[in-house]
Design a protein around this motif. Sequence first.
Motif, short mmCIF file in Angstrom:
data_model
loop_
_atom_site.label_atom_id
_atom_site.label_comp_id
_atom_site.label_asym_id
_atom_site.label_seq_id
_atom_site.Cartn_x
_atom_site.Cartn_y
_atom_site.Cartn_z
N SER A 214 0.82 -1.22 0.00
CA SER A 214 0.00 0.00 0.00
C SER A 214 0.85 1.27 0.00
O SER A 214 0.39 2.33 -0.42
CB SER A 214 -0.96 0.01 1.19
N VAL A 215 2.11 1.17 0.47
CA VAL A 215 2.92 2.40 0.52
C VAL A 215 3.92 2.47 -0.65
O VAL A 215 4.63 3.46 -0.80
CB VAL A 215 3.69 2.53 1.86
N LEU A 216 3.98 1.42 -1.48
CA LEU A 216 4.92 1.45 -2.61
C LEU A 216 4.38 2.34 -3.73
O LEU A 216 3.17 2.34 -3.99
CB LEU A 216 5.11 0.03 -3.18
N PRO A 217 5.26 3.06 -4.43
CA PRO A 217 4.80 3.77 -5.62
C PRO A 217 4.35 2.77 -6.69
O PRO A 217 4.86 1.64 -6.72
CB PRO A 217 6.04 4.55 -6.09
N PRO A 218 3.39 3.15 -7.55
CA PRO A 218 2.81 2.21 -8.52
C PRO A 218 3.85 1.46 -9.35
O PRO A 218 3.70 0.26 -9.60
CB PRO A 218 1.95 3.10 -9.41
N ARG A 219 4.92 2.14 -9.78
CA ARG A 219 5.93 1.46 -10.61
C ARG A 219 6.57 0.30 -9.85
O ARG A 219 6.80 -0.77 -10.39
CB ARG A 219 7.01 2.48 -11.00
N LEU A 220 6.83 0.52 -8.57
CA LEU A 220 7.44 -0.54 -7.74
C LEU A 220 6.46 -1.69 -7.48
O LEU A 220 6.86 -2.83 -7.35
CB LEU A 220 7.90 0.05 -6.41
N GLY B 64 7.44 -5.34 -8.39
CA GLY B 64 7.49 -6.33 -7.31
C GLY B 64 6.63 -7.55 -7.62
O GLY B 64 7.04 -8.69 -7.41
N LEU B 65 5.41 -7.30 -8.12
CA LEU B 65 4.51 -8.42 -8.42
C LEU B 65 5.05 -9.25 -9.59
O LEU B 65 4.97 -10.47 -9.58
CB LEU B 65 3.09 -7.92 -8.72
#
Length: 267
Positions: free
Chosen positions: A250-256, A260-261
Amino acid sequence: MKKIFLTGASSGIGRATAEALARGGHEVWGTSRNPSRVPALPNMHAVGLDLLDRGAIADAFGRAWDEAGGFDVVINNAGSGHFGPAEVLAEETLHNQFQLLVFGPLQICQLALRAMREQERGLIINVTSLASRLPVPFTAAYNAAKAAMASFTMTMQLELGDSPIRIVDLQPGDISTEFNDAVVKDASGDPRYNPRMESAWRVVDRNMKHAPKPAVVAERIVGLINEVDPPPRATVGDTFESVVAPMIFSVLPPRLRVWGLRRYYGI
Ligand SMILES: NC(=O)c1ccc[n+]([C@@H]2O[C@H](COP(=O)([O-])OP(=O)(O)OC[C@H]3O[C@@H](n4cnc5c(N)ncnc54)[C@H](OP(=O)(O)O)[C@@H]3O)[C@@H](O)[C@H]2O)c1
């Protein structure tokens, strides 16, 4: 003793929940497309229900409501998935996933809410999924349907104001059930997708094999039913998957998040 309507009582999470509730002295109206699959227990009533049969839902719910003389708790649990690339997702598949996971459960929510208003009490539990927040690749229709149901649930919570009727969004992480056996798999029709589909399915399959048993969800549901003030949303499952991962995500920026996924699923 509470009277409870539970969809998908024949297998996995629903079956474990039906058994736990019946053992606890509650009376359960449990559904399946084939009522003989609902566990035969003293406090169980088997109800035939196919959520893809839109016209049959009101009748099945209404008859069970009348037979019970009203429900204290309604649990929307039944569900099943689809695996294939979003690019070639057939409209019928998308529609069926939404009928099963959104339109059907929503119809039950609306019927339950209207009837519970009369009796001025009640609890509705919608079993969505952590996939509503952390999408699994190649299950776009499922992820989107679960996200839609989570959003409907939260919107209804806002609209209900200080009504005594409560509604909970229960989001399990991976739980070891027969869910993957029932997943309908589409061939990609495009060889460029094949290695990524295989890799993603390996992770999905591995996670399911190592996941907690459905009894942990059943226990959480029994807990929610006994709570005076149940939370609007609850997660259940492996602690890292159901608590730590969503918090980090929830705190990661969208690109990350996307990076990550993709790494997690080896795609
Ligand atoms: N297992 C997981 O990792 C996981 C994680 C997050 C969320 N969930 C959610 O938890 C819920 C239960 O899943 P599960 O893992 O327990 O799966 P499961 O073992 O495959 O059980 C699915 C249940 O849904 C019922 N069902 C399937 N299609 C139906 C239809 N067209 N109409 C009516 N009922 C239908 C099945 O009943 P019949 O086949 O007897 O009709 C069965 O009782 C689902 O909503 C799922 O999305 C599961």
